[in-house]
Design a protein around this motif. Structure first.
Motif, PDB file in Angstrom:
ATOM      1  N   GLY A  86       0.434  -0.871   0.103  1.00 31.71           N
ATOM      2  CA  GLY A  86      -0.422  -0.319   0.155  1.00 31.71           C
ATOM      3  C   GLY A  86       0.878   0.936   0.337  1.00 31.71           C
ATOM      4  O   GLY A  86       0.577   1.992  -0.260  1.00 31.71           O
ATOM      5  N   VAL A  87       2.202   0.657  -0.154  1.00 33.10           N
ATOM      6  CA  VAL A  87       3.450   2.281   0.423  1.00 33.10           C
ATOM      7  C   VAL A  87       3.268   2.175  -1.377  1.00 33.10           C
ATOM      8  O   VAL A  87       4.492   1.083  -1.497  1.00 33.10           O
ATOM      9  CB  VAL A  87       4.048   1.843   1.552  1.00 33.10           C
ATOM     10  CG1 VAL A  87       5.235   3.039   0.711  1.00 33.10           C
ATOM     11  CG2 VAL A  87       3.493   1.779   2.533  1.00 33.10           C
ATOM     12  N   ARG A  88       3.209   3.580  -1.646  1.00 37.49           N
ATOM     13  CA  ARG A  88       4.081   3.975  -2.812  1.00 37.49           C
ATOM     14  C   ARG A  88       5.636   4.465  -2.588  1.00 37.49           C
ATOM     15  O   ARG A  88       5.857   5.527  -2.311  1.00 37.49           O
ATOM     16  CB  ARG A  88       3.108   5.994  -3.496  1.00 37.49           C
ATOM     17  CG  ARG A  88       1.712   4.895  -4.056  1.00 37.49           C
ATOM     18  CD  ARG A  88       0.764   6.123  -4.814  1.00 37.49           C
ATOM     19  NE  ARG A  88       1.115   6.787  -3.799  1.00 37.49           N
ATOM     20  CZ  ARG A  88      -0.178   7.628  -2.382  1.00 37.49           C
ATOM     21  NH1 ARG A  88      -1.025   6.279  -2.730  1.00 37.49           N
ATOM     22  NH2 ARG A  88      -0.264   8.325  -2.546  1.00 37.49           N
ATOM     23  N   ILE A  89       6.593   4.138  -4.100  1.00 39.91           N
ATOM     24  CA  ILE A  89       7.744   4.346  -3.851  1.00 39.91           C
ATOM     25  C   ILE A  89       8.964   4.770  -4.580  1.00 39.91           C
ATOM     26  O   ILE A  89       7.767   4.509  -5.792  1.00 39.91           O
ATOM     27  CB  ILE A  89       8.728   2.895  -3.605  1.00 39.91           C
ATOM     28  CG1 ILE A  89       8.080   1.924  -2.410  1.00 39.91           C
ATOM     29  CG2 ILE A  89      10.008   3.168  -3.959  1.00 39.91           C
ATOM     30  CD1 ILE A  89       8.743   0.740  -1.856  1.00 39.91           C
ATOM     31  N   ALA A  90       8.960   6.296  -4.262  1.00 43.56           N
ATOM     32  CA  ALA A  90       9.302   6.727  -5.723  1.00 43.56           C
ATOM     33  C   ALA A  90      11.366   6.484  -4.873  1.00 43.56           C
ATOM     34  O   ALA A  90      11.498   6.542  -3.987  1.00 43.56           O
ATOM     35  CB  ALA A  90       9.006   8.133  -5.275  1.00 43.56           C
ATOM     36  N   LEU A  91      12.258   6.918  -6.543  1.00 42.18           N
ATOM     37  CA  LEU A  91      13.979   6.554  -5.441  1.00 42.18           C
ATOM     38  C   LEU A  91      14.402   7.859  -6.747  1.00 42.18           C
ATOM     39  O   LEU A  91      13.544   7.315  -8.119  1.00 42.18           O
ATOM     40  CB  LEU A  91      13.862   5.715  -6.229  1.00 42.18           C
ATOM     41  CG  LEU A  91      15.852   5.011  -6.316  1.00 42.18           C
ATOM     42  CD1 LEU A  91      16.099   5.073  -5.146  1.00 42.18           C
ATOM     43  CD2 LEU A  91      15.713   3.678  -7.131  1.00 42.18           C
ATOM     44  N   ARG A  92      14.987   8.560  -6.501  1.00 44.44           N
ATOM     45  CA  ARG A  92      16.163   9.858  -7.170  1.00 44.44           C
ATOM     46  C   ARG A  92      17.299   9.090  -6.719  1.00 44.44           C
ATOM     47  O   ARG A  92      17.839   9.007  -5.575  1.00 44.44           O
ATOM     48  CB  ARG A  92      15.664  11.021  -6.949  1.00 44.44           C
ATOM     49  CG  ARG A  92      16.275  11.806  -7.228  1.00 44.44           C
ATOM     50  CD  ARG A  92      15.896  13.954  -7.110  1.00 44.44           C
ATOM     51  NE  ARG A  92      16.919  14.503  -6.808  1.00 44.44           N
ATOM     52  CZ  ARG A  92      17.976  14.438  -6.984  1.00 44.44           C
ATOM     53  NH1 ARG A  92      18.493  14.208  -8.803  1.00 44.44           N
ATOM     54  NH2 ARG A  92      18.416  15.737  -7.576  1.00 44.44           N
ATOM     55  N   GLN A  93      18.380   9.244  -7.593  1.00 40.98           N
ATOM     56  CA  GLN A  93      19.417   9.274  -7.816  1.00 40.98           C
ATOM     57  C   GLN A  93      20.312  10.678  -7.965  1.00 40.98           C
ATOM     58  O   GLN A  93      19.800  11.524  -8.478  1.00 40.98           O
ATOM     59  CB  GLN A  93      20.465   8.243  -8.573  1.00 40.98           C
ATOM     60  CG  GLN A  93      21.912   7.775  -8.479  1.00 40.98           C
ATOM     61  CD  GLN A  93      22.190   6.945  -9.121  1.00 40.98           C
ATOM     62  OE1 GLN A  93      22.548   7.544 -10.873  1.00 40.98           O
ATOM     63  NE2 GLN A  93      22.462   5.302 -10.128  1.00 40.98           N
ATOM     64  N   GLY A  94      20.858  10.752  -7.112  1.00 41.11           N
ATOM     65  CA  GLY A  94      21.942  12.792  -7.666  1.00 41.11           C
ATOM     66  C   GLY A  94      23.198  12.546  -6.312  1.00 41.11           C
ATOM     67  O   GLY A  94      23.427  11.426  -5.786  1.00 41.11           O
ATOM     68  N   SER A  95      24.068  13.391  -6.734  1.00 42.05           N
ATOM     69  CA  SER A  95      24.607  13.241  -5.927  1.00 42.05           C
ATOM     70  C   SER A  95      24.432  14.055  -4.392  1.00 42.05           C
ATOM     71  O   SER A  95      22.818  14.295  -4.224  1.00 42.05           O
ATOM     72  CB  SER A  95      25.493  15.021  -6.112  1.00 42.05           C
ATOM     73  OG  SER A  95      25.164  15.475  -6.026  1.00 42.05           O
ATOM     74  N   SER A  96      25.328  13.253  -3.295  1.00 37.30           N
ATOM     75  CA  SER A  96      25.462  14.044  -1.777  1.00 37.30           C
ATOM     76  C   SER A  96      24.319  14.991  -1.493  1.00 37.30           C
ATOM     77  O   SER A  96      23.281  15.319  -0.943  1.00 37.30           O
ATOM     78  CB  SER A  96      26.288  13.864  -1.403  1.00 37.30           C
ATOM     79  OG  SER A  96      26.399  12.113  -1.156  1.00 37.30           O
ATOM     80  N   PRO A  97      25.128  16.225  -1.568  1.00 36.85           N
ATOM     81  CA  PRO A  97      24.443  18.251  -1.261  1.00 36.85           C
ATOM     82  C   PRO A  97      23.073  18.003  -1.824  1.00 36.85           C
ATOM     83  O   PRO A  97      22.208  19.144  -1.098  1.00 36.85           O
ATOM     84  CB  PRO A  97      26.012  18.870  -2.403  1.00 36.85           C
ATOM     85  CG  PRO A  97      26.682  18.116  -2.074  1.00 36.85           C
ATOM     86  CD  PRO A  97      26.439  16.186  -2.221  1.00 36.85           C
TER      87      PRO A  97
END
Length: 310
Positions: free
Chosen positions: A135-146
């Motif tokens: 029931g939880v919608r998952i979103a993922l984003r890749q990027g730099s630490s800052p």
């Protein structure tokens, strides 16, 4: 009695409309585009635009500078965005609290991550979480630490797996240690130092470097270590992904200081330990320091045995 009920219903309708306006505002602010924001919110663009105009009238300030291609936040819009996200987070937390009483876990989990994360198999972890909590919608984003740390701070991300800054701190964000690795020298097979048992930082004083862009924490760790050692360097090739960096190194175009685990990502380059006080690459889980983590965030971290500071 009916008049009281009608008045209460009117007040509730007003609150719902204000929340909807806030949701629309955040969507436009993040998408920088009214059409994309309307699609994201599953509403007609005309309705979304009318809602934003009504919000601007209520606040007595323009929130966006509109153009034919995109929109930008005004100073008033930037001030509102952080508070709007906090408001939506509070509403989400209230809904999750009710769901928890019913034995359910719903809502959203927005996760950020750097490339080549160590200490956790993130795809596997997210897969397990999806199975346990559909029931939880998952979103993922890749990027730099800052970038990721800033998005945790503003509420755009619930948590992020990041490289820990050399000074070990990040304003308004809690960093929970995950893993640490020594940095090693990566060089071409024919490089004179490629067969050494270990290399001192002073031996790299005249080398040409391949590295990530300024602001990437892996580069910051290297810069900090060389600065402490009283050394300078020339970064001739700047990249934004690990595999290109190692391919350039393997072709003899420069050397790099990289986390020890990178040796498993390239078979052509040579990896040599750094003697003495080798720089250390640390990863951490970033969560916001000024509000309680969501139920989904707590459930995900608990499943991975990551304990947030009390």
């Amino acid at each position: 009695m009916r008049s009281i009920t009608t008045a209460a219903e009117a007040r509730c309708a007003g609150v719902l409309m204000e929340l909807r306006q806030i949701e629309y505002f955040v969507a436009v602010a993040e998408e920088r585009h009214f059409t994309r924001a309307a699609a994201r919110m599953h509403v007609a663009q005309s309705g979304l635009s009318a809602s934003i105009r009504a919000l601007e009238r209520d606040l007595g300030a323009a929130l966006f500078v509109r153009s034919t291609r995109r929109v930008e936040l005004t100073e008033a819009g930037r001030a509102l965005l952080a508070e709007a996200r906090r408001t939506l987070h509070t509403v989400t937390a209230a809904r999750e609290a009710v769901a928890a009483v019913q034995g359910l876990l719903r809502g959203n989990l927005a996760v950020g991550t750097i490339q080549c994360l160590g200490g956790i198999d993130l795809p596997r972890a997210l897969g397990r979480f999806r199975t346990a909590h559909p029931g939880v919608r998952i979103a993922l984003r890749q990027g730099s630490s800052p970038e990721l740390i800033d998005e945790v701070r503003t509420g755009a991300l619930d948590l992020a797996f990041v490289s820990e800054p050399p000074d070990g701190s990040a304003a308004a964000v809690t960093l929970t240690p995950l893993e640490q690795q020594p940095m090693v020298l990566a060089c071409a097979p024919g490089h004179p130092l490629g067969t050494a048992g270990a290399v001192a930082l002073t031996e790299l004083d005249s080398e040409t470097y391949v590295d990530f862009a300024p602001g990437w924490v892996t580069r910051d760790v290297t810069d900090h270590a060389l600065r402490v050692a009283g050394l300078s360097r020339r970064v001739a090739l700047t990249v934004n992904d690990v595999h290109t960096l190692l391919d350039l190194v393997a072709q003899g175009l420069g050397v790099a200081l990289v986390p020890e685990s990178f040796r498993h990502k390239q078979t052509s380059a040579r990896f040599v330990p750094v003697a003495g006080a080798a720089p250390v690459w640390r990863t951490a889980v970033a969560t916001t320091a000024d509000r309680e983590p969501s139920a989904a965030t707590r459930a995900f971290l608990s499943a991975e045995r990551i304990a947030l500071p009390c």
